[in-house]
Design a protein around this motif. Structure first.
Motif, mmCIF file in Angstrom:
data_model
loop_
_atom_site.group_PDB
_atom_site.id
_atom_site.type_symbol
_atom_site.label_atom_id
_atom_site.label_comp_id
_atom_site.label_asym_id
_atom_site.label_seq_id
_atom_site.Cartn_x
_atom_site.Cartn_y
_atom_site.Cartn_z
ATOM 1 N N ALA A 64 59.233 83.487 0.848
ATOM 2 C CA ALA A 64 60.193 84.528 0.469
ATOM 3 C C ALA A 64 59.514 85.704 -0.223
ATOM 4 O O ALA A 64 60.092 86.790 -0.303
ATOM 5 N N GLY A 65 58.294 85.497 -0.734
ATOM 6 C CA GLY A 65 57.571 86.606 -1.341
ATOM 7 C C GLY A 65 57.220 86.438 -2.818
ATOM 8 O O GLY A 65 56.729 87.379 -3.442
ATOM 9 N N PHE A 66 57.443 85.262 -3.380
ATOM 10 C CA PHE A 66 57.087 85.064 -4.798
ATOM 11 C C PHE A 66 55.593 84.812 -4.963
ATOM 12 O O PHE A 66 54.996 85.169 -5.965
ATOM 13 N N LYS A 67 54.988 84.168 -3.964
ATOM 14 C CA LYS A 67 53.530 84.047 -3.921
ATOM 15 C C LYS A 67 53.014 85.208 -3.075
ATOM 16 O O LYS A 67 53.638 85.591 -2.085
ATOM 17 N N SER A 68 51.840 85.763 -3.468
ATOM 18 C CA SER A 68 51.358 86.955 -2.764
ATOM 19 C C SER A 68 50.883 86.619 -1.345
ATOM 20 O O SER A 68 50.987 87.438 -0.446
ATOM 21 N N ASP A 69 50.356 85.404 -1.182
ATOM 22 C CA ASP A 69 49.823 85.027 0.126
ATOM 23 C C ASP A 69 50.956 84.533 1.037
ATOM 24 O O ASP A 69 51.553 83.489 0.799
ATOM 25 N N ALA A 70 51.220 85.282 2.120
ATOM 26 C CA ALA A 70 52.340 84.959 3.011
ATOM 27 C C ALA A 70 52.124 83.635 3.744
ATOM 28 O O ALA A 70 53.054 83.073 4.316
ATOM 29 N N ALA A 71 50.875 83.102 3.698
ATOM 30 C CA ALA A 71 50.607 81.822 4.352
ATOM 31 C C ALA A 71 51.152 80.649 3.536
ATOM 32 O O ALA A 71 51.214 79.526 4.020
ATOM 33 N N HIS A 72 51.522 80.914 2.285
ATOM 34 C CA HIS A 72 52.030 79.840 1.419
ATOM 35 C C HIS A 72 53.532 79.966 1.220
ATOM 36 O O HIS A 72 53.994 80.950 0.638
ATOM 37 N N ASN A 73 54.263 78.973 1.657
ATOM 38 C CA ASN A 73 55.709 78.960 1.412
ATOM 39 C C ASN A 73 55.994 78.898 -0.083
ATOM 40 O O ASN A 73 55.210 78.347 -0.856
ATOM 41 N N ASP A 74 57.114 79.482 -0.487
ATOM 42 C CA ASP A 74 57.431 79.535 -1.913
ATOM 43 C C ASP A 74 58.923 79.377 -2.206
ATOM 44 O O ASP A 74 59.365 79.590 -3.336
ATOM 45 N N LEU A 75 59.712 79.023 -1.176
ATOM 46 C CA LEU A 75 61.135 78.774 -1.423
ATOM 47 C C LEU A 75 61.553 77.558 -0.612
ATOM 48 O O LEU A 75 61.322 77.505 0.601
ATOM 49 N N ALA A 76 62.124 76.568 -1.293
ATOM 50 C CA ALA A 76 62.473 75.315 -0.618
ATOM 51 C C ALA A 76 63.898 74.925 -0.955
ATOM 52 O O ALA A 76 64.410 75.220 -2.037
ATOM 53 N N LEU A 77 64.543 74.261 0.003
ATOM 54 C CA LEU A 77 65.911 73.793 -0.194
ATOM 55 C C LEU A 77 65.996 72.322 0.198
ATOM 56 O O LEU A 77 65.516 71.923 1.268
ATOM 57 N N ILE A 78 66.530 71.526 -0.703
ATOM 58 C CA ILE A 78 66.861 70.135 -0.367
ATOM 59 C C ILE A 78 68.389 70.071 -0.325
ATOM 60 O O ILE A 78 69.058 70.485 -1.288
ATOM 61 N N TYR A 79 68.937 69.592 0.795
ATOM 62 C CA TYR A 79 70.390 69.672 0.988
ATOM 63 C C TYR A 79 70.982 68.294 1.268
ATOM 64 O O TYR A 79 70.452 67.521 2.081
ATOM 65 N N PHE A 80 72.047 67.950 0.546
ATOM 66 C CA PHE A 80 72.766 66.683 0.747
ATOM 67 C C PHE A 80 74.123 67.007 1.374
ATOM 68 O O PHE A 80 75.062 67.387 0.660
#
Lengths: 404, 404
Positions: free
Chosen positions: A21-37
């Motif tokens: 999403a853009g919180f980490k500067s390197d776009a190769a690293h994911n930085d937003l995750a969702l766990i859904y029930f």
């Protein structure tokens, strides 16, 4: 008990996804995750005892006091959403509302975690932009994207999962964590998520989680610091209809304790700059509290941890750390100390004094990556185990080199 | 107040000497020192609170309980006489008896200190061989041999002295110390000796020393460890007949506090591997205890100390350490943090949140050797100052490389 390899997706009816999403500067690293029930989960949580708390911690503590059933856990890395003033709280609430709208659930069914830089402003915009894609791409096949997206200075993703037959039914438990000491460039965090398919009320879950945390995450130290964001959540989806008799609960407790210890050991092993994983077992104490106080005093001694990095069985520093543990009833003249690894073991201290050992063999023992230190107080029957790592040049490097 | 340069020999009627007896392997380094009071001195002492205590500490505590007047302080370096079983106690008593015979004084008039390797056997023979020469060569000209002989990983000898006019009389105070964190290869120690020519009973001396230690040696940390041998002695020869009125005592108190703070600062500045001397002042606390707890939590944070080594004004780690201080009544939203040196100052945190500052200028400020960190809690009127040093690669090097 059977070991599984799908992390949180060892448990059915859970969805997850991660993206950048853009919180980490390197776009190769994911930085937003969702766990859904999709059908909800009963959730229990324990949080940092640091008086300085990140917004999601303040929010999570309040939510779990008033609600027991949740549908989503949203986790961002790269920004801790801590110490950034009222704007951080506002962004959090905007984000939770946006996610609630997208999923057609209530904001009160959402928990959030953040990890990363503290004191930095956190904008709503990257959340707003990323959330639709995140929600639309939820899947149940792999936990890898999520367990990797929450990493900061972690060098490996940390997951574990088991299944177990109880009363002819199979229960499942899956978990993931991140943590590696406090994290470059500002603050780091220990986050852990444990999911299981049992059906359980929140009060019972609270007790199961507390018991597990005491002998796992609270028995592990990298550098003695508690972050502003530390969070452990235990989520029960209720897919399984197993009867929670006292006997079954005891079995479930050991399973939850086992995954918690797995994760705690993975975190200590991945401690910032660590070259060795150290298990400290203190026995013969008058109480478990005494044993734990002694073990923690050893596990937080810079001197001892630097010595073990140097493959030095420095029982003198160990004895001094024991004397500094605050346990007033200790008799130093009864204490034995043993160092042990796959290669062998030595006992350099007996009855609180030097006990002959071969220094060359001692050094050889300590070349191993996994070291055990066994302290026998000989003053009672209680014991405690704590996990930690050594203190190395790389720890200094990681924590000093902010500008590089 | 006038600064003097003769250390303990700023005070008249004191003799001293040091020589190499063989506890250190390098014959170029003296390792046995004697401080002698021909007409006796009233002595007060404070000792380590570590439950594991060296023999001379156990002996000194008992001696000072039963006696107030002493004639000799014998100090060996290179062997801590700790954790070495009953033989260590026997050697100590033999040594004290031998020195008493040589000086024609009572064994109960002798105090002893040891610093160096712990757990190693300590033979009487080197003492027996060296003591006659030591006693016969006592002198009053220079304190250099003694202040150097007590060094272990110290890189500089630590001495201070002052004179002060009170009621038309001149009182003198001289002092020396050793300490540099815990010491290669096993345990290290903080030893300090303060001498003055006032005439004073032991009960009053105890109070003067306690007050001074609270705001000096107990306000200083290198690595958070307390050794098995830590000792501070305050000795009053009684040469001076100044009247100990309340007013004069207050003046004398500030003098004793001043030399104690001088020595404590020298020790923090010479901390193992230190590249920076850090003064942490916490103000606006509800009590002095709260201020000190916050200051000590900052001064023992590996993360903060590694950041300062890296010239990083890491207010986030500071805020987190403050939150971990155990002071439950703190309101994080009132806290201000300032970093300061000769080059300038910046305030990266205001009201518990990020406050704009120039990172380039901040880094420049932190290139200085002497750094001040000012924490304003804004919740009361009490304050406390603690001295420490940064956590560097050299600390790891010194404490890991036992075998080299």
């Amino acid at each position: 008990m059977k070991q599984l390899d799908k992390g949180i997706h060892a448990v059915a009816n859970i969805q997850s996804q991660a993206l950048h999403a853009g919180f980490k500067s390197d776009a190769a690293h994911n930085d937003l995750a969702l766990i859904y029930f999709p059908t909800g989960a009963t959730v229990s949580g324990v949080f940092t005892q640091n008086l300085v708390k990140a917004w999601p911690v303040i929010h999570g503590q309040a939510s779990l006091k008033h609600h027991s059933n949740f549908k989503a856990i949203l986790i961002n890395s790269g920004n801790a959403n801590a110490c950034n003033g009222p704007d951080g709280e506002k962004t959090m609430h905007q984000t939770i509302q946006e996610l609630a709208d997208l999923c057609a659930i209530k904001p009160s069914e959402i928990l959030m975690s953040s990890t990363g830089v503290i004191g930095a402003p956190l904008d709503f915009f990257p959340f707003k932009k990323a959330l639709p894609t995140l929600v639309n791409s939820l899947q149940s096949e792999s936990s890898q994207a999520v367990s990797e997206s929450i990493m900061t200075t972690d060098t490996v993703a940390k997951e574990t999962a088991y299944s177990l037959e109880i009363d002819g039914q199979t229960i499942h438990i899956g978990a993931m964590a991140k943590g590696s000491g406090m994290i470059h460039p500002n603050l780091g965090t220990m986050l852990a998520y444990i999911v299981t398919d049992i059906a359980c009320d929140q009060v019972t879950l609270n007790q199961l989680l507390k018991n597990a945390v005491d002998v796992s995450f609270n028995s592990m130290t990298v550098d003695g610091d508690t972050s502003t964001n530390d969070t452990v959540l235990l989520c029960a989806t209720g897919e399984n209809s197993i009867d929670l008799t006292d006997h079954n609960l005891a079995t479930i407790q050991s399973l939850i304790t086992k995954v918690s210890q797995d994760l705690a050991q993975m975190i200590a092993r991945d401690g910032e700059g660590a070259s060795k994983f150290i298990t400290i077992t203190v026995g013969g104490a008058q109480s478990t509290e005494d044993a734990k106080a002694v073990a923690k005093s050893l596990a937080t001694s810079n001197l001892l941890k630097a010595a073990l990095f140097g493959q030095d069985p420095n029982w003198g520093r160990a004895l001094s750390a024991i004397g500094n543990s605050g346990v007033e009833t200790l008799d130093p003249w009864l204490i034995d100390i043993i160092f042990k690894s796959d290669i062998g073991s030595i006992q350099p201290c007996r009855n609180g004094a030097y006990h002959p050992f071969d220094p060359q063999f001692a050094q050889k023992i300590l070349t191993a990556t996994d070291i055990e230190m066994i302290v026998e107080l000989n003053q009672g029957t209680s014991q405690s185990t704590v996990w930690t790592c050594d203190l190395t040049h790389d720890y200094i490097e990681i924590n000093a080199d902010y500008h590089t």
